[in-house]
Write a protein that holds these residues in place. Structure first.
Motif, PDB file in Angstrom:
ATOM      1  N   GLY A 322      -4.571  -1.420  -4.984  1.00 18.83           N
ATOM      2  CA  GLY A 322      -5.283  -2.592  -5.473  1.00 18.83           C
ATOM      3  C   GLY A 322      -4.300  -3.703  -5.804  1.00 18.83           C
ATOM      4  O   GLY A 322      -3.140  -3.683  -5.394  1.00 18.83           O
ATOM      5  N   GLY A 323      -4.753  -4.678  -6.563  1.00 17.73           N
ATOM      6  CA  GLY A 323      -3.920  -5.819  -6.900  1.00 17.73           C
ATOM      7  C   GLY A 323      -3.997  -6.899  -5.836  1.00 17.73           C
ATOM      8  O   GLY A 323      -4.633  -6.738  -4.792  1.00 17.73           O
ATOM      9  N   ASP A 324      -3.337  -8.018  -6.101  1.00 18.18           N
ATOM     10  CA  ASP A 324      -3.425  -9.185  -5.227  1.00 18.18           C
ATOM     11  C   ASP A 324      -3.013  -8.882  -3.791  1.00 18.18           C
ATOM     12  O   ASP A 324      -3.629  -9.355  -2.842  1.00 18.18           O
ATOM     13  CB  ASP A 324      -2.544 -10.318  -5.771  1.00 18.18           C
ATOM     14  CG  ASP A 324      -3.032 -10.858  -7.103  1.00 18.18           C
ATOM     15  OD1 ASP A 324      -4.234 -10.715  -7.386  1.00 18.18           O
ATOM     16  OD2 ASP A 324      -2.209 -11.409  -7.858  1.00 18.18           O
ATOM     17  N   LEU A 325      -1.956  -8.073  -3.607  1.00 12.87           N
ATOM     18  CA  LEU A 325      -1.435  -7.855  -2.261  1.00 12.87           C
ATOM     19  C   LEU A 325      -2.312  -6.925  -1.436  1.00 12.87           C
ATOM     20  O   LEU A 325      -2.180  -6.870  -0.208  1.00 12.87           O
ATOM     21  CB  LEU A 325      -0.007  -7.314  -2.326  1.00 12.87           C
ATOM     22  CG  LEU A 325       0.832  -7.454  -1.051  1.00 12.87           C
ATOM     23  CD1 LEU A 325       0.931  -8.916  -0.621  1.00 12.87           C
ATOM     24  CD2 LEU A 325       2.222  -6.847  -1.240  1.00 12.87           C
ATOM     25  N   SER A 326      -3.213  -6.193  -2.072  1.00 17.66           N
ATOM     26  CA  SER A 326      -4.075  -5.283  -1.311  1.00 17.66           C
ATOM     27  C   SER A 326      -4.970  -6.030  -0.332  1.00 17.66           C
ATOM     28  O   SER A 326      -5.455  -5.449   0.651  1.00 17.66           O
ATOM     29  CB  SER A 326      -4.935  -4.445  -2.258  1.00 17.66           C
ATOM     30  OG  SER A 326      -5.874  -5.264  -2.955  1.00 17.66           O
ATOM     31  N   ALA A 327      -5.190  -7.324  -0.562  1.00 22.74           N
ATOM     32  CA  ALA A 327      -6.007  -8.123   0.356  1.00 22.74           C
ATOM     33  C   ALA A 327      -5.364  -8.245   1.735  1.00 22.74           C
ATOM     34  O   ALA A 327      -6.029  -8.626   2.703  1.00 22.74           O
ATOM     35  CB  ALA A 327      -6.251  -9.514  -0.224  1.00 22.74           C
ATOM     36  N   ALA A 328      -4.075  -7.903   1.853  1.00 21.80           N
ATOM     37  CA  ALA A 328      -3.407  -7.931   3.154  1.00 21.80           C
ATOM     38  C   ALA A 328      -3.860  -6.798   4.059  1.00 21.80           C
ATOM     39  O   ALA A 328      -3.557  -6.796   5.260  1.00 21.80           O
ATOM     40  CB  ALA A 328      -1.891  -7.872   2.963  1.00 21.80           C
ATOM     41  N   GLY A 329      -4.565  -5.817   3.510  1.00 16.86           N
ATOM     42  CA  GLY A 329      -5.114  -4.738   4.327  1.00 16.86           C
ATOM     43  C   GLY A 329      -4.050  -3.939   5.045  1.00 16.86           C
ATOM     44  O   GLY A 329      -3.017  -3.579   4.467  1.00 16.86           O
ATOM     45  N   ASP A 330      -4.268  -3.684   6.324  1.00 13.94           N
ATOM     46  CA  ASP A 330      -3.372  -2.809   7.082  1.00 13.94           C
ATOM     47  C   ASP A 330      -1.998  -3.408   7.324  1.00 13.94           C
ATOM     48  O   ASP A 330      -1.066  -2.680   7.669  1.00 13.94           O
ATOM     49  CB  ASP A 330      -4.018  -2.426   8.417  1.00 13.94           C
ATOM     50  CG  ASP A 330      -5.166  -1.440   8.246  1.00 13.94           C
ATOM     51  OD1 ASP A 330      -5.209  -0.775   7.189  1.00 13.94           O
ATOM     52  OD2 ASP A 330      -6.018  -1.341   9.146  1.00 13.94           O
ATOM     53  N   VAL A 331      -1.854  -4.728   7.156  1.00 15.58           N
ATOM     54  CA  VAL A 331      -0.511  -5.321   7.247  1.00 15.58           C
ATOM     55  C   VAL A 331       0.386  -4.694   6.183  1.00 15.58           C
ATOM     56  O   VAL A 331       1.590  -4.472   6.407  1.00 15.58           O
ATOM     57  CB  VAL A 331      -0.569  -6.852   7.062  1.00 15.58           C
ATOM     58  CG1 VAL A 331       0.831  -7.466   7.097  1.00 15.58           C
ATOM     59  CG2 VAL A 331      -1.446  -7.486   8.133  1.00 15.58           C
ATOM     60  N   LEU A 332      -0.185  -4.376   5.040  1.00 13.44           N
ATOM     61  CA  LEU A 332       0.532  -3.692   3.963  1.00 13.44           C
ATOM     62  C   LEU A 332       0.426  -2.175   4.086  1.00 13.44           C
ATOM     63  O   LEU A 332       1.417  -1.455   3.924  1.00 13.44           O
ATOM     64  CB  LEU A 332      -0.041  -4.136   2.613  1.00 13.44           C
ATOM     65  CG  LEU A 332       0.490  -3.404   1.369  1.00 13.44           C
ATOM     66  CD1 LEU A 332       1.928  -3.839   1.075  1.00 13.44           C
ATOM     67  CD2 LEU A 332      -0.411  -3.661   0.166  1.00 13.44           C
ATOM     68  N   LEU A 333      -0.778  -1.684   4.395  1.00 18.80           N
ATOM     69  CA  LEU A 333      -1.037  -0.251   4.302  1.00 18.80           C
ATOM     70  C   LEU A 333      -0.453   0.558   5.452  1.00 18.80           C
ATOM     71  O   LEU A 333      -0.044   1.707   5.255  1.00 18.80           O
ATOM     72  CB  LEU A 333      -2.546  -0.007   4.198  1.00 18.80           C
ATOM     73  CG  LEU A 333      -3.236  -0.556   2.942  1.00 18.80           C
ATOM     74  CD1 LEU A 333      -4.697  -0.147   2.928  1.00 18.80           C
ATOM     75  CD2 LEU A 333      -2.535  -0.074   1.683  1.00 18.80           C
ATOM     76  N   ASP A 334      -0.409   0.009   6.654  1.00 23.23           N
ATOM     77  CA  ASP A 334       0.130   0.784   7.776  1.00 23.23           C
ATOM     78  C   ASP A 334       1.598   1.142   7.566  1.00 23.23           C
ATOM     79  O   ASP A 334       1.988   2.312   7.737  1.00 23.23           O
ATOM     80  CB  ASP A 334      -0.076   0.040   9.092  1.00 23.23           C
ATOM     81  CG  ASP A 334      -1.500   0.164   9.620  1.00 23.23           C
ATOM     82  OD1 ASP A 334      -2.244   1.041   9.116  1.00 23.23           O
ATOM     83  OD2 ASP A 334      -1.872  -0.599  10.536  1.00 23.23           O
ATOM     84  N   PRO A 335       2.475   0.176   7.194  1.00 21.23           N
ATOM     85  CA  PRO A 335       3.862   0.563   6.893  1.00 21.23           C
ATOM     86  C   PRO A 335       3.964   1.521   5.714  1.00 21.23           C
ATOM     87  O   PRO A 335       4.814   2.416   5.698  1.00 21.23           O
ATOM     88  CB  PRO A 335       4.542  -0.773   6.572  1.00 21.23           C
ATOM     89  CG  PRO A 335       3.684  -1.814   7.205  1.00 21.23           C
ATOM     90  CD  PRO A 335       2.292  -1.283   7.128  1.00 21.23           C
ATOM     91  N   LEU A 336       3.103   1.342   4.727  1.00 21.96           N
ATOM     92  CA  LEU A 336       3.092   2.239   3.572  1.00 21.96           C
ATOM     93  C   LEU A 336       2.750   3.666   4.035  1.00 21.96           C
ATOM     94  O   LEU A 336       3.428   4.635   3.648  1.00 21.96           O
ATOM     95  CB  LEU A 336       2.076   1.718   2.543  1.00 21.96           C
ATOM     96  CG  LEU A 336       2.104   2.276   1.120  1.00 21.96           C
ATOM     97  CD1 LEU A 336       1.357   1.324   0.187  1.00 21.96           C
ATOM     98  CD2 LEU A 336       1.499   3.662   1.006  1.00 21.96           C
ATOM     99  N   ARG A 337       1.727   3.794   4.857  1.00 21.51           N
ATOM    100  CA  ARG A 337       1.330   5.113   5.370  1.00 21.51           C
ATOM    101  C   ARG A 337       2.455   5.750   6.174  1.00 21.51           C
ATOM    102  O   ARG A 337       2.712   6.966   6.076  1.00 21.51           O
ATOM    103  CB  ARG A 337       0.076   4.978   6.230  1.00 21.51           C
ATOM    104  CG  ARG A 337      -1.185   4.551   5.472  1.00 21.51           C
ATOM    105  CD  ARG A 337      -2.369   4.469   6.413  1.00 21.51           C
ATOM    106  NE  ARG A 337      -3.587   4.038   5.724  1.00 21.51           N
ATOM    107  CZ  ARG A 337      -4.228   2.898   5.984  1.00 21.51           C
ATOM    108  NH1 ARG A 337      -3.781   2.070   6.929  1.00 21.51           N
ATOM    109  NH2 ARG A 337      -5.319   2.583   5.322  1.00 21.51           N
TER     110      ARG A 337
END
Length: 392
Positions: A322-337
Motif C-alpha cells: 500500500g501507500g502512495d507508490l502502490s499506485a504504480a502497480g506492476d511497475v513496482l510489483l513485478d521487480p519486487l516479486r
C-alpha cells in the motif's frame, strides 16, 4: 462465558451487516436459544435492531426478519495523521462510513496544532454524519511513527520530528473527551486491509506502506502483531547498504533511504523540476517514461530483497503493498516479486501472493476506525453516553 458469547454475536453482526438468528447461530456455533437470549439483551440496550427485507421468505412465506447493529449503538471515529494531511472518518458499528473529511496540514506544524486541527475536523465530520458527540464510543488514531507500548510515546523514527516523545492518546482523549487508541499508520493499513480489503480471510500476511517513509504491519493468525514494545514491522529501517546514506533513524543504508517516494523524487527532480510530485512520476511511468520506470523498478527490487527475508522468517500467505507508490502497480510489483523469488527459500517465496492494497489513501484512516470496531464488544456493555461521561 457469557461475555465471550456476546463477543461472538456482536463480531458476527459487525461482519455480516444483516443476518438472521438462524444464520447467526450457524456462524457462531452457538445454540439458537443462546443466540436468541443474547440478541434480546442487545435489543433491550438499543444495540441491535430487527429489519424486514424486501421479498418473500422460503416457500413464499413472510419476509425474513434480519438483525443488524443499530446506529443508535454508537459510532467510531477514525483519525489519520500524515506528513501533510489529517483525515477523519465516522463509521457506524456495521462498518458503514457516514462521513469522510480531509484537510492539508503543514509539515512544520506542532503536534498540538495537529490535534487541534483533528478536533475541528472531527466535529465537522460528526455534523455531516448527523450524529452527536455523545454517540462516539471511541476513536482510533494513526500516527506516522512507532508508538511505544509502555509509555504511549511516539518513537524517534517518526516522519514528523516535532511529534517525537508526544503521547497522542492522552492529548487527543483529553481534547475530545472520549477514549482514544493510537497506533502506527502502517499497522493501521494492515488492520484496514484485514477488515475491508485485500487481507480479508487471510490469517497471515505482511502489509507494506511505501510513501515518504516505508513501514510495515504484520498480521499473524488473524491478529495484528506489534511485538513486545510496539516496534514490529519497521521494515523501512532494514539495512540494504551498510555504506549508504544516513537515515533519519540514525543508521546507514536503511531501505527507506533508497526506496521511499522521497528518494525517488530526489533522483528525478534535478532533471524534471523541483515541483515534481510522486503522482506525476507514476503517471509518467505508466506512459512508458524510462527514467520513471527505472527508479520505481529499483525501489521495487530493494523492497523485494527485504520482503524475501521477511518471507523466510514468517512465511506469510500474502504480501500487500500500500501507500502512495502502490499506485504504480506492476511497475513496482513485478521487480519486487522477482527479488522475492530470487532471494527467499522456494517454499516461502514461491507460495506467497504479492498484491496491491485495495483501499488506497483511505487505508490508514479506515484502520483507525477498525481499532474501535474490532473491540466493539468492550463498549457494548455500556451505552455510548456512559462511555463518554466516564472518559470525561
Amino acid at each position: 462465558m457469557r461475555d465471550r458469547n456476546r463477543r461472538l454475536v456482536v463480531d458476527e453482526l459487525r461482519r455480516a451487516g444483516l443476518v438472521s438468528r438462524a444464520e447467526l447461530a450457524r456462524r457462531t456455533g452457538l445454540s439458537r436459544s443462546t443466540v436468541s437470549t443474547l440478541v434480546a439483551d442487545l435489543q433491550a440496550q438499543g444495540l441491535v435492531a430487527e429489519r424486514e427485507v424486501d421479498g418473500a421468505g422460503p416457500q413464499g412465506g413472510r419476509p425474513p426478519v434480519l438483525l443488524s447493529l443499530e446506529r443508535a449503538a454508537g459510532v467510531a471515529l477514525g483519525i489519520d495523521f500524515g506528513k501533510r494531511h489529517v483525515r477523519v472518518i465516522v463509521s457506524d458499528l456495521a462498518h458503514t462510513v457516514l462521513a469522510d473529511l480531509e484537510r492539508p496540514m503543514e509539515t512544520e506544524q506542532s503536534a498540538q496544532e495537529g490535534f487541534d486541527a483533528a478536533a475541528r475536523l472531527s466535529m465537522q465530520a460528526l455534523r455531516e454524519a448527523g450524529v452527536e458527540q455523545t454517540d462516539i464510543i471511541g476513536a482510533g488514531m494513526g500516527v506516522p511513527g512507532p508508538i511505544d507500548v509502555a509509555s504511549g510515546e511516539v518513537g524517534s523514527s517518526a516522519i514528523l520530528p516535532g511529534w517525537v516523545g508526544v503521547r497522542p492518546e492522552q492529548d487527543v482523549s483529553r481534547q475530545l473527551g472520549i477514549p482514544v487508541k493510537a497506533e502506527n499508520d502502517a499497522n493501521l493499513g494492515a488492520l484496514a486491509e484485514l477488515t475491508w480489503g485485500a487481507g480479508r480471510g487471510t490469517a497471515d500476511f505482511v502489509y507494506i506502506k511505501v510513501s515518504s517513509g516505508i513501514g510495515g504491519g504484520l498480521v499473524l493468525n488473524g491478529q495484528l502483531y506489534t511485538g513486545s514494545g510496539g516496534i514490529a514491522g519497521e521494515l523501512g529501517h532494514s539495512m540494504v547498504d551498510e555504506h549508504g546514506p544516513v537515515c533519519r533513524c540514525g543508521n546507514r543504508g536503511c531501505l527507506e533511504t533508497v526506496a521511499s517516494t522521497r528518494q525517488i523524487l530526489e533522483l528525478l527532480r534535478p532533471a524534471r523540476g523541483s515541483d515534481l510530485t510522486i503522482e506525476e512520476v507514476i503517471a509518467h511511468a505508466r506512459e512508458g517514461d524510462r527514467a520513471s520506470r527505472r527508479v520505481i523498478g529499483d525501489a521495487g527490487r530493494a523492497i523485494g530483497v527485504v520482503v524475501a527475508q521477511v518471507c523466510n522468517v514468517l512465511n506469510p500467505a500474502k504480501v500487500i503493498v500500500g501507500g502512495d507508490l502502490s499506485a504504480a502497480g506492476d511497475v513496482l510489483l513485478d521487480p519486487l516479486r522477482d527479488e522475492v523469488t530470487r532471494h527467499a527459500v522456494p517454499a516461502a517465496g514461491g507460495n506467497v501472493e504479492i498484491v496491491p492494497g485495495v483501499l488506497g489513501r483511505r487505508a490508514e484512516v479506515l484502520g483507525a476506525a477498525a481499532l474501535v470496531l474490532r473491540d466493539v464488544d468492550a463498549f457494548a456493555l455500556h451505552p455510548p453516553r456512559d462511555v463518554q461521561q466516564q472518559a470525561g
